[in-house]
Design an enzyme around this catalytic site. Structure first.
Site, PDB file in Angstrom:
ATOM      1  N   ASP A  48     -75.118  17.659  -5.902  1.00 19.43           N
ATOM      2  CA  ASP A  48     -73.783  17.116  -5.644  1.00 19.43           C
ATOM      3  C   ASP A  48     -72.815  18.299  -5.550  1.00 19.43           C
ATOM      4  OD1 ASP A  48     -74.113  13.970  -6.265  1.00 19.43           O
ATOM      5  OD2 ASP A  48     -75.399  15.130  -7.561  1.00 19.43           O
ATOM      6  N   PHE A  97     -83.151   8.778 -15.625  1.00 19.93           N
ATOM      7  CA  PHE A  97     -83.444  10.208 -15.566  1.00 19.93           C
ATOM      8  C   PHE A  97     -84.660  10.556 -14.715  1.00 19.93           C
ATOM      9  CE2 PHE A  97     -81.474  10.468 -20.067  1.00 19.93           C
ATOM     10  CZ  PHE A  97     -80.206  10.485 -19.518  1.00 19.93           C
ATOM     11  N   HIS A  98     -84.532  11.670 -14.010  1.00 17.42           N
ATOM     12  CA  HIS A  98     -85.653  12.290 -13.302  1.00 17.42           C
ATOM     13  C   HIS A  98     -85.628  13.775 -13.654  1.00 17.42           C
ATOM     14  CE1 HIS A  98     -82.524  13.680 -10.623  1.00 17.42           C
ATOM     15  NE2 HIS A  98     -82.188  12.437 -10.294  1.00 17.42           N
ATOM     16  N   GLU A  99     -86.552  14.524 -13.071  1.00 20.63           N
ATOM     17  CA  GLU A  99     -86.669  15.946 -13.426  1.00 20.63           C
ATOM     18  C   GLU A  99     -85.388  16.731 -13.143  1.00 20.63           C
ATOM     19  OE1 GLU A  99     -88.922  17.673 -15.072  1.00 20.63           O
ATOM     20  OE2 GLU A  99     -90.142  15.879 -15.385  1.00 20.63           O
ATOM     21  N   GLN A 152     -69.092  17.680  -5.633  1.00 15.36           N
ATOM     22  CA  GLN A 152     -68.669  17.272  -6.976  1.00 15.36           C
ATOM     23  C   GLN A 152     -68.476  18.495  -7.875  1.00 15.36           C
ATOM     24  OE1 GLN A 152     -70.434  13.869  -9.276  1.00 15.36           O
ATOM     25  NE2 GLN A 152     -71.699  15.475 -10.162  1.00 15.36           N
ATOM     26  N   SER A 190     -83.534  11.993  -6.809  1.00 19.49           N
ATOM     27  CA  SER A 190     -82.315  11.205  -6.961  1.00 19.49           C
ATOM     28  C   SER A 190     -82.693   9.874  -7.596  1.00 19.49           C
ATOM     29  CB  SER A 190     -81.688  10.946  -5.585  1.00 19.49           C
ATOM     30  OG  SER A 190     -80.749   9.893  -5.668  1.00 19.49           O
ATOM     31  N   GLN A 227     -76.415  21.192  -8.328  1.00 20.78           N
ATOM     32  CA  GLN A 227     -75.890  21.601  -7.011  1.00 20.78           C
ATOM     33  C   GLN A 227     -76.221  20.582  -5.927  1.00 20.78           C
ATOM     34  OE1 GLN A 227     -77.661  25.473  -6.739  1.00 20.78           O
ATOM     35  NE2 GLN A 227     -75.921  26.483  -7.711  1.00 20.78           N
ATOM     36  N   MET A 265     -75.477   9.549 -14.853  1.00 18.94           N
ATOM     37  CA  MET A 265     -75.408   8.089 -14.745  1.00 18.94           C
ATOM     38  C   MET A 265     -76.769   7.475 -15.110  1.00 18.94           C
ATOM     39  SD  MET A 265     -72.818   7.276 -11.658  1.00 18.94           S
ATOM     40  CE  MET A 265     -73.957   7.486 -10.311  1.00 18.94           C
ATOM     41  N   HIS A 281     -82.218  15.664 -13.675  1.00 19.51           N
ATOM     42  CA  HIS A 281     -81.407  15.515 -14.888  1.00 19.51           C
ATOM     43  C   HIS A 281     -82.003  16.356 -16.037  1.00 19.51           C
ATOM     44  CE1 HIS A 281     -80.694  11.380 -13.009  1.00 19.51           C
ATOM     45  NE2 HIS A 281     -79.486  11.881 -13.085  1.00 19.51           N
TER      46      HIS A 281
HETATM   47  P1  AMP Z   1     -76.228  11.436 -11.538  1.00 14.37           P
HETATM   48  O1  AMP Z   1     -76.909  10.752 -12.674  1.00 14.37           O
HETATM   49  O2  AMP Z   1     -76.861  11.155 -10.210  1.00 14.37           O
HETATM   50  O3  AMP Z   1     -74.738  11.277 -11.558  1.00 14.37           O
HETATM   51  O4  AMP Z   1     -76.485  12.983 -11.757  1.00 14.37           O
HETATM   52  C1  AMP Z   1     -76.143  13.609 -12.960  1.00 14.37           C
HETATM   53  C2  AMP Z   1     -76.219  15.105 -12.765  1.00 14.37           C
HETATM   54  O5  AMP Z   1     -77.542  15.451 -12.349  1.00 14.37           O
HETATM   55  C3  AMP Z   1     -75.270  15.599 -11.675  1.00 14.37           C
HETATM   56  O6  AMP Z   1     -74.693  16.838 -12.090  1.00 14.37           O
HETATM   57  C4  AMP Z   1     -76.187  15.787 -10.496  1.00 14.37           C
HETATM   58  O7  AMP Z   1     -75.746  16.766  -9.581  1.00 14.37           O
HETATM   59  C5  AMP Z   1     -77.471  16.240 -11.183  1.00 14.37           C
HETATM   60  N1  AMP Z   1     -78.628  16.004 -10.324  1.00 14.37           N
HETATM   61  C6  AMP Z   1     -78.975  14.846  -9.705  1.00 14.37           C
HETATM   62  N2  AMP Z   1     -80.073  15.024  -8.949  1.00 14.37           N
HETATM   63  C7  AMP Z   1     -80.431  16.331  -9.099  1.00 14.37           C
HETATM   64  C8  AMP Z   1     -81.487  17.142  -8.578  1.00 14.37           C
HETATM   65  N3  AMP Z   1     -82.401  16.651  -7.755  1.00 14.37           N
HETATM   66  N4  AMP Z   1     -81.538  18.440  -8.949  1.00 14.37           N
HETATM   67  C9  AMP Z   1     -80.596  18.958  -9.786  1.00 14.37           C
HETATM   68  N5  AMP Z   1     -79.590  18.255 -10.327  1.00 14.37           N
HETATM   69  C10 AMP Z   1     -79.500  16.951  -9.980  1.00 14.37           C
END
Ligand code: AMP
Length: 282
Positions: free
Chosen positions: A150, A33-35, A153, A185, A148, A30, A37
């Site tokens: 999520d 981006f962070h580390e 999910q 996050s 992991q 979504m 992603h």
């Molecule tokens: P999101 O943009 O929050 O929907 O996340 C996209 C993908 O990145 C999902 O598969 C999340 O589980 C993964 N993700 C989010 N935060 C982290 C994290 N801190 N470490 C690893 N994967 C993450």
């Protein structure tokens, strides 16, 4: 890096790439981006010829009073980061590209969506399973990587792919954290400095629970009660959505921690709803 917003255009391109024998990897996100992603992108990059990252804040997985409108975004920064991490195609549709006004087809995995986040966010996993199915049909990936963080999910998507014979290798990637232990996050931007200072206690509490299990405690009710007490003291003002101990694959609630168990938590800390988990192996 190419930026595509039209699903038909992406699908036509991906079907062609597949017919040329190219291996396609997909990382659904979504954005903002962070580390975390970026680590998923790096993991997928190593395994495929064409790396696609989708950036779509999917409205159907947000409940009415959730943060859909406030969800952070920065397309320019995200495109630069994606390009730096070897992304070939950034798929960034808008809502109308993804959903017709009279969209009426849903994918549901009710068995795995009953507990944890599915309990407090009743339509969430229906939205996730549906949009991921649409992304799989559009991007035609061989491999898709999910975090992991999520965990539920990931379990939902693995079950969906198994049940519907979807030919995608769904992979889970470990949680990326700050040095403090706080799971990265996009929603961490909602935290104030004070909240950020105590938020690492979410993971510390989970580790304390793991230590308690290692010391012989197996009663899930006692473990959850102790963790709730720890959070009340260590993260003042936080509201616990859930603290649960579940089977890592079928997400059923466990009464005893005897084998492998997932402890998953969700807490409202100020404006941010934060989730985290820890796999405990006895
Ligand atoms: P999101 O943009 O929050 O929907 O996340 C996209 C993908 O990145 C999902 O598969 C999340 O589980 C993964 N993700 C989010 N935060 C982290 C994290 N801190 N470490 C690893 N994967 C993450």
């Amino acid at each position: 890096m190419e930026i595509i917003s039209n699903p038909q255009e992406l699908q036509t391109l991906c079907l062609m790439l597949r017919s040329e024998g190219k291996k396609i990897g997909l990382v659904p996100t979504m954005g903002y981006f962070h580390e975390g992603h970026l680590s998923l992108m790096d993991a997928a990059r190593k395994q495929c010829d064409v790396l696609i990252v989708s950036l779509f804040v999917n409205p159907t997985q947000f409940g009415e009073n959730e943060d859909l409108d406030a969800y952070p975004h920065d397309m320019e920064r995200d495109s630069i980061l994606a390009e730096e991490h070897g992304v070939d195609i950034l798929f960034a549709p808008v809502r109308d590209d993804m959903y017709f006004d009279n969209h009426s087809t849903w994918v549901e995995v009710p068995d795995l969506a009953a507990n944890l986040c599915g309990k407090s966010r009743p339509i969430h996993f229906r939205g996730v399973a549906t949009v991921v199915t649409k992304l799989f049909m559009t991007a035609q990936p061989h491999v898709a990587v999910f975090g992991q963080k999520d965990w539920q999910q990931l379990a939902v998507i693995k079950r969906m792919v198994r049940d519907l014979n979807i030919p995608v290798d769904v992979q889970g990637h470990e949680i990326v954290r700050e040095d403090s232990g706080l799971a990265l996050s996009s929603r961490n931007v909602y935290l104030t400095e004070e909240e950020k200072a105590v938020a690492p206690n979410i993971q510390k509490g989970l580790q304390k629970m793991r230590d308690q299990v290692a010391a012989g405690e197996s009663d899930a009710a006692k473990l959850k009660q102790d963790l709730a007490a720890f959070y009340a003291a260590a993260i003042p003002g936080s509201i616990i959505d859930y603290i649960e101990i579940v089977h890592p694959e079928n997400i059923n609630i466990l009464k005893k921690v005897e084998d492998s168990a997932l402890c998953a938590v969700a807490l409202q800390v100020g404006k941010a709803r934060l989730i985290d988990n820890l796999l405990i192996k006895v």
